[in-house]
Write an enzyme that holds these catalytic residues in place. Structure first.
Site, PDB file in Angstrom:
ATOM      1  CE  LYS A 307      -4.155  -1.929   0.469  1.00  0.00           C
ATOM      2  NZ  LYS A 307      -3.458  -3.235  -0.696  1.00  0.00           N
ATOM      3  CG  ASP A 308      -0.285   4.856  -2.180  1.00  0.00           C
ATOM      4  OD1 ASP A 308       0.298   4.234  -3.126  1.00  0.00           O
ATOM      5  OD2 ASP A 308      -0.697   5.291  -2.327  1.00  0.00           O
TER       6      ASP A 308
END
Length: 669
Positions: A307-308
């Site tokens: 994930k970011d």
């Protein structure tokens, strides 16, 4: 981010800023198992209310991109999803269809029927010779899940591994036992045998024939005597008549199982599921912090995707060797490090990369403005036409900047290229290249490059830098030479080693997609590769990638939304037009024209796959919000207001929100 790369729509777009703060970019995995995800997203959004936020609808997956997540077809691989399977107290096994994919699963089912039919023939000479290949499976955990899933669904089949290739054949032991007891008993026995629950027993139906019981005892001891022990027990039924049946249990092993009054003491792995909410942290960095706190290895954590960093993200995870009680003891301790842990509960197995169904994004774009060359139109109209264009046409399915390490001096694809060329020392030095900041991590990296003192660098690095420490321990032992650096890379989990190589393959794919669209536009031309939505379930995913012929081009038979490009590897085919030639020239430029896409010293195998050039967005909705709450945006132009765009949408796995926003705004970040 993707300079000079193509856009799909003809709308003008607009400017704005994203990720002003992590709360402006919220990512939630879609359709994760409810046991893992729960209602964390709702809790998060309640704690940070957004006036007027549109409701989100969820739809069933659709389109060819769902067949294999971000890749339309992957030779030798499949979507690696694990779900609860057995409900019978024998444990839970992964759902076979989700591990193999529906076409391969159907082929396996047909093979299983053929085996049974052959057994039914009196003089079937080839019944024992029939084999079915599930293809190469390099990941040991994937192989273990497949072995279990096949045998739980088809207990009369035997699974073998030959040079990483999984082979399925009829189980002669099953057939032999079927001649002694009923097929239901045989099936249940082999499921019990495969489940291997240490504190469990299995009982055959009562059998009053002592000689027959003796034959069954002898069969089990002859075939499974090292693993199982048998004993006959006599009980009385409701009519006080004696019933004798054979009970089977697993033998004890010194040091691993202890006898006790109730049977065997369980020593199975403990799995705990939870939802990780993180802010301004990379997934692997968060895992490093948790691993250090819990005194386990980073490889004991499993997750479905990366994930970011510059976002608030919620994703299910499973950790091995940590009980729910121990995880709960962390309490609020991790909040200071940007993490919260929700929905802690027992689990049965690891999660797998690629298991997710997609992601939902809630994003705020601030500082909305016209592009410098476009000041005449109404900004509200520009936003509306941009959103409508992407709703209708989709976007170019580029890999986003987080795939490569946005803003880093050395990006991950450079390390991947060095590994592909088996330049182990160079890859290590690229890995330890510092950023232009003065902090403990980058100071330690500078020290290492200057001195090659692995032991001293280990002391300087913070505990959560687990990958770096793993590598340095091997370098300290074996030296900063080719052998030592190879041992260092092998000290890092396989999923992280191959991450760097995949980053390089992703970079090549991005460049290929841009070249394809600039050369041929949205027209499907001869030599393109297209993904066919065949209803014939006997066709494998790889066979669904078809080379467009001249007559098919003339007839406009295919849509640009069916066109795929290969991720480079050893088991893919290239387009037979200019794009195929481009691939060969591009790999030659990086001195990879003879690359086998196997890095044997690091146990890396890169078969390649196919990725759709264009993707669609689902459930796209938006609203505009002014800082001047009393002003109704609907009645005014936006040009003189401080306005933010609140936008929500769902994307398939391996699609990037920043890439979708780039298409909407016609703006590189």
């Amino acid at each position: 981010m993707l300079p000079s790369f193509s856009y799909l729509g003809e709308h003008a777009g607009f400017r704005g800023t994203i990720k002003n703060s992590p709360s402006d970019f919220v990512v939630t995995e879609l359709e994760a198992p409810e046991l893992l995800l729960g209602d964390c997203r709702a809790e998060l959004l309640r704690s940070s209310p957004r006036p007027g936020e549109p409701k989100r609808r969820r739809t069933e997956p659709s389109g060819p991109g769902r067949a294999g997540g971000g890749c339309a077809a992957c030779p030798g691989t499949s979507e690696r999803e694990a779900e609860p399977g057995l409900q019978s107290g024998l444990g839970r096994a992964p759902v076979l269809e989700s591990l193999l994919g529906e076409p391969a699963s159907e082929l396996l089912g047909k093979f299983a029927c053929d085996v049974k039919d052959a057994w039914g023939l009196e003089n079937s000479a080839d019944a024992g010779a029939r084999e079915f290949s599930l293809g190469p499976r390099l990941d040991k955990k994937i192989r273990a899940d497949l072995h279990s899933a096949v045998r739980q669904k088809f207990p009369f089949l035997l699974t073998l591994t030959k040079d990483n290739e999984m082979i399925v054949k009829g189980n002669p032991d099953y057939r032999e036992l079927c001649q002694l007891v009923t097929e239901k008993e045989t099936s249940d026995f082999f499921k019990f045998l495969d489940a291997k629950l240490e504190n469990s027993t299995f009982s055959f139906e009562p059998d009053g024939n002592k000689e027959h019981r003796k034959t069954v005892h002898h069969f089990i001891n002859r075939k499974f005597g090292k693993l199982l022990e048998t004993k006959s027990f006599t009980t009385t039924d409701v009519n006080d008549q004696p019933n004798t049946s054979i009970t089977v249990r697993f033998r004890g092993k010194s040091g691993s199982r202890k006898r006790c009054a109730g049977g065997f003491q369980e020593k199975q792995d403990v799995y705990t599921a939870f939802t990780l909410q993180k802010e301004n942290l990379e997934t692997l960095e968060a895992i490093g912090l948790l691993a250090a706190e819990l005194d386990v290895l980073p490889s004991d954590f499993s997750y479905t995707g990366i994930k970011d960093k510059k976002a608030i993200t919620l994703q299910p995870m499973v950790v091995k060797k940590v009980t729910p009680e121990r995880l709960k003891e962390l309490g609020n301790k991790m909040e200071k490090k940007g993490m919260k842990i929700h929905n802690i509960r027992p689990a049965y197995q690891h999660l797998r990369l690629g298991q997710l169904k997609g992601n939902h994004f809630d994003i705020i774009v601030r500082d909305l403005q016209h592009h410098s060359h476009d000041s005449s139109a109404d900004l509200k109209e520009r936003i509306a036409e941009a959103v409508e264009s992407v709703k209708t046409k989709g976007f170019v399915n580029y890999y986003g900047p987080q795939r490569f390490g946005q803003g880093q001096i050395v990006q991950t694809d450079q390390i991947g290229l060095a590994l592909l060329k088996e330049k182990m020392v160079k890859a290590v030095k690229l890995f330890f290249t510092p950023e232009d900041t003065d902090d403990p991590v980058n100071n330690a990296k500078r020290y290492f490059l200057q001195t090659e003192d692995a032991k001293g660098t280990l002391v300087m690095l913070p505990e959560f830098k687990v990958r770096e420490k793993m590598l340095l321990r091997a370098l300290n032992r074996y030296g900063v030479n080719d052998e030592g650096c190879t041992k260092g890379w092998l000290n890092i989990p396989h999923s992280l080693r191959i991450f760097y190589v995949h980053a390089y393959c992703s970079k090549i794919w991005n460049e290929a997609a841009s070249y394809r669209l600039k050369t041929y536009g949205s027209k499907v031309v001869e030599g393109d590769l297209v993904f066919l939505e065949e209803n014939d379930e006997n066709i494998s995913l790889n066979d669904k990638v078809h080379v467009v012929t001249a007559s098919e081009e003339s007839a406009n038979k295919y849509s640009i939304y069916q066109v795929v490009l290969p991720m480079v590897g050893h088991s893919i085919k290239y387009p037979s037009n200019k794009v195929g030639q481009w691939y060969h020239e591009r790999l030659s430029k990086d001195e990879l024209e003879l690359c086998k896409f196997r890095v044997s010293p690091l146990q890396l195998n890169i078969p390649g796959c196919y990725r759709l050039i264009l993707k669609n967005v689902q459930n796209l909705s938006y609203f505009l919000e002014s800082s001047e709450k009393e002003i109704k945006i609907e009645d005014n132009h936006l040009n003189d207001l401080e306005v933010s765009l609140h936008i929500s949408f769902d994307l398939d796995p391996s699609c990037y929100a920043t890439v979708c926003l780039r298409e909407i705004m016609k703006c590189d970040f």
